[in-house]
Design a protein around this motif. Structure first.
Motif, short mmCIF file in Angstrom:
data_model
loop_
_atom_site.label_atom_id
_atom_site.label_comp_id
_atom_site.label_asym_id
_atom_site.label_seq_id
_atom_site.Cartn_x
_atom_site.Cartn_y
_atom_site.Cartn_z
N ILE A 324 1.11 -1.02 -0.05
CA ILE A 324 0.02 0.06 0.11
C ILE A 324 1.02 1.25 0.02
O ILE A 324 1.38 1.64 1.01
CB ILE A 324 -1.04 0.10 1.27
N ASP A 325 0.83 1.94 -1.12
CA ASP A 325 1.92 3.05 -1.37
C ASP A 325 1.03 4.18 -1.26
O ASP A 325 0.01 4.31 -2.01
CB ASP A 325 2.44 3.06 -2.62
N PHE A 326 1.18 5.27 -0.22
CA PHE A 326 0.67 6.38 -0.17
C PHE A 326 1.53 7.56 -0.54
O PHE A 326 2.64 7.91 -0.03
CB PHE A 326 0.10 6.65 1.35
N THR A 327 1.00 8.33 -1.47
CA THR A 327 1.76 9.61 -1.90
C THR A 327 0.91 10.74 -2.06
O THR A 327 -0.26 10.83 -2.63
CB THR A 327 2.09 9.22 -3.48
N ARG A 328 1.05 11.70 -1.05
CA ARG A 328 0.34 13.03 -0.91
C ARG A 328 0.43 13.78 -2.16
O ARG A 328 1.36 14.17 -2.50
CB ARG A 328 0.52 13.63 0.07
N VAL A 329 -0.70 14.14 -3.04
CA VAL A 329 -0.54 15.04 -3.95
C VAL A 329 0.13 16.46 -3.41
O VAL A 329 -0.52 17.05 -2.66
CB VAL A 329 -2.04 15.29 -4.82
N ALA A 330 1.00 16.90 -4.45
CA ALA A 330 1.64 18.04 -4.05
C ALA A 330 0.85 19.27 -3.86
O ALA A 330 1.01 19.94 -2.97
CB ALA A 330 2.58 18.32 -5.18
N ALA A 331 -0.19 19.45 -4.75
CA ALA A 331 -1.13 20.68 -4.66
C ALA A 331 -2.22 20.34 -3.57
O ALA A 331 -3.15 21.29 -3.28
CB ALA A 331 -1.81 20.70 -6.12
N SER A 332 -2.11 19.39 -2.80
CA SER A 332 -3.37 19.21 -1.67
C SER A 332 -3.30 19.90 -0.68
O SER A 332 -2.20 20.29 -0.01
CB SER A 332 -3.23 17.46 -1.49
N THR A 333 -4.53 20.64 0.00
CA THR A 333 -4.45 21.38 0.83
C THR A 333 -5.02 20.60 1.96
O THR A 333 -5.29 21.31 3.23
CB THR A 333 -5.15 22.64 0.57
#
Length: 502
Positions: A324-333
């Motif tokens: 399970i890879d989690f990558t937070r989107v750079a533009a996410s607030t």
């Protein structure tokens, strides 16, 4: 309970006869799925094979009896009329074989003497009968001529090779095995009254079919300033391994398996999980994205992350690994959720569950630790804090026993379901002192006016180690003062990796 009783019986026999007991061993004990047996799955008909080593001399005409417990139903051995035909060249004695009479392939009972000079004869079979209270047993005599001397060994094979090798193994001479089982050995002299020795051996055992572990757990540390990234990057992962051994007898035939991470995954979306992979074979992993499992309701909230193995299960494969890879989107607030310890469960479907017509579905693993995400700070929560009540005022005092100044970020929810912050409180906690946090400072930080009456749950995000900071909160009105909370409400133990530089 059945296994416990059998174990006690085996121990009692071994203790009673000590070194003078015959030993029964099986080089390849029949392995049965514990889960399949519990679910009522048929193990299929089995050929039984085991070795006997005698401890005492057995004179010619001695009678040997092998008695099976109620977990075994012997097959049709009626072809064995009692006579054993011995082939000196092969060292085998067979009973119930068609022409040629020495064939071991269709013999329903075979004795392998090895290099021994002894032989057996006069085989008799007693069948299981619940009404009569009898269990299956086979008896035979040490033949006239050569005795069975101490430390001799022989092998007993019950069920024909032809029945065993004709798929599926449903040959009438094969035994039905219902679970873990033992065979008892006893022998008497020719008078059938004088005992020689006894013994016991395991011929089938139940073992777990499934295994599951989380080898890499979520351990991301959330940056305390904006809560949208981890202090050491934007990714985190958890790795799990699921094993399924369908080569066991009575195995559940798994058609689907779901691996679900349950916890606080609010604000996590599918696009942040598309890097998840499922290794179903050696080589390039096949794509198998995880999905956010949504709860029902007017406002669905993400409650878990799911890996669905449907279609990925491979015949003959026993181990599966998923990431399970989690990558937070750079533009996410959106703030990365602070998870409670994530718990992982495994649910399977099986096609051969015998108790009900529908596919078998069961949770075979639950509450397996999957890791968690924490803020890079000490968190103290005050669950009840009143604002703008005419007769009540809440007060908070915070102690900082470290030399360094500690920055404070504040957030809150109110009794109407509104969320506030996170925002900087606007004041720091001075070192080696106690700081009073005034109601006006909290209202200004959260943007609450002087007229709105609210009940808040306030969370303080403090840039300090847990052992250095503490809080005491209370409310007071015309009736006096009552404590609300103190430092027992810390939910993070300490800064795990780094302190923010402010």
């Amino acid at each position: 309970m059945k296994f416990y009783k059998k174990a006690l019986l085996a121990t009692a026999i071994a203790t009673s006869f000590g070194a003078s007991a015959a030993s029964i061993s099986t080089s390849n004990v029949l392995k049965l799925s514990k889960e399949g047996i519990a679910a009522g799955v048929d193990a299929g008909n089995q050929q039984l094979s085991f070795d006997v080593i005698v401890d005492k001399n057995h004179p010619a005409a001695s009678r040997i009896t092998l008695t099976f417990d109620d977990a075994v139903r012997l097959g049709d051995l009626s072809a064995c009329t009692g006579d054993v035909v011995t082939d000196p060249a092969s060292g085998n004695g067979v009973c119930g074989a068609a022409a040629p009479a020495t064939s071991v392939d269709d013999a329903v009972v075979t004795f392998d003497y090895g290099t021994g000079s002894f032989t057996f004869d006069n085989v008799s079979v007693t069948k299981y009968d619940e009404k009569k209270g009898t269990v299956d047993s086979i008896s035979f005599d040490v033949n006239l001529g050569n005795p069975l001397i101490a430390d001799s060994a022989f092998r007993v094979i019950i069920g024909s090779n032809d029945d065993k090798t004709t798929p599926p193994s449903t040959g009438s001479s094969l035994a039905v095995v219902l679970g873990e089982t033992y065979v008892n050995y006893s022998s008497v002299q020719a008078d059938l009254e004088t005992p020689i020795e006894t013994g016991m051996g395991k011929i089938a055992e139940e073992t777990t079919q499934f295994g599951f572990e989380v080898s890499t757990k979520f351990d991301g540390i959330i940056d305390r300033d904006d809560l949208t990234t981890f202090v050491d990057g934007s990714t985190d992962k958890s790795v799990w391994t699921f094993t399924n051994d369908e080569t066991l007898g009575a195995a559940l035939l798994v058609t689907d398996a779901d691996i679900v991470y349950s916890g606080n995954f609010k604000t996590v979306v599918n696009s942040e999980l598309t890097a998840s992979t499922l290794k179903i074979n050696t080589g390039t992993p096949a794509s198998a994205p995880a999905t956010v499992v949504m709860s029902t309701g007017t406002t669905p909230v993400a409650v878990g992350v799911k890996h669905d193995l449907f279609g990925a299960l491979v015949a003959g494969k026993t181990s599966y690994t998923g990431t399970i890879d989690f990558t937070r989107v750079a533009a996410s607030t959106d703030a990365i959720p602070v998870t409670t310890p994530t718990e992982v469960s495994v649910t399977i479907d099986a096609s051969n569950y015998k108790v009900k017509a529908a596919d078998f579905q069961d949770v075979i693993f639950s509450e397996v630790a999957g890791g968690e995400w924490k803020i890079d700070a000490t968190i103290i929560n005050v669950p009840y804090y009143v604002v703008n009540h005419a007769d009540t005022q809440s007060n908070i005092h915070m102690a900082n026993e470290a030399d360094e100044v500690a920055d404070v970020i504040i957030s809150a929810i109110d009794d109407m379901g509104n969320e506030y912050g996170p925002v900087d409180l606007g004041i720091d906690l001075a070192g080696n002192t106690v700081t009073k946090v005034k109601p006006k400072q909290i209202k200004e930080a959260l943007g609450i006016d002087d007229t709105t009456v609210l009940k808040l749950s306030v969370t303080f995000n403090i840039d300090a180690y847990a052992q250095d900071v503490a809080a005491y909160a209370f409310s007071q009105n015309s009736q006096g003062r009552s404590e609300v909370s103190n430092s027992q409400y810390k939910v993070d133990g300490k800064i795990v990796k780094t302190k923010s530089a402010l």
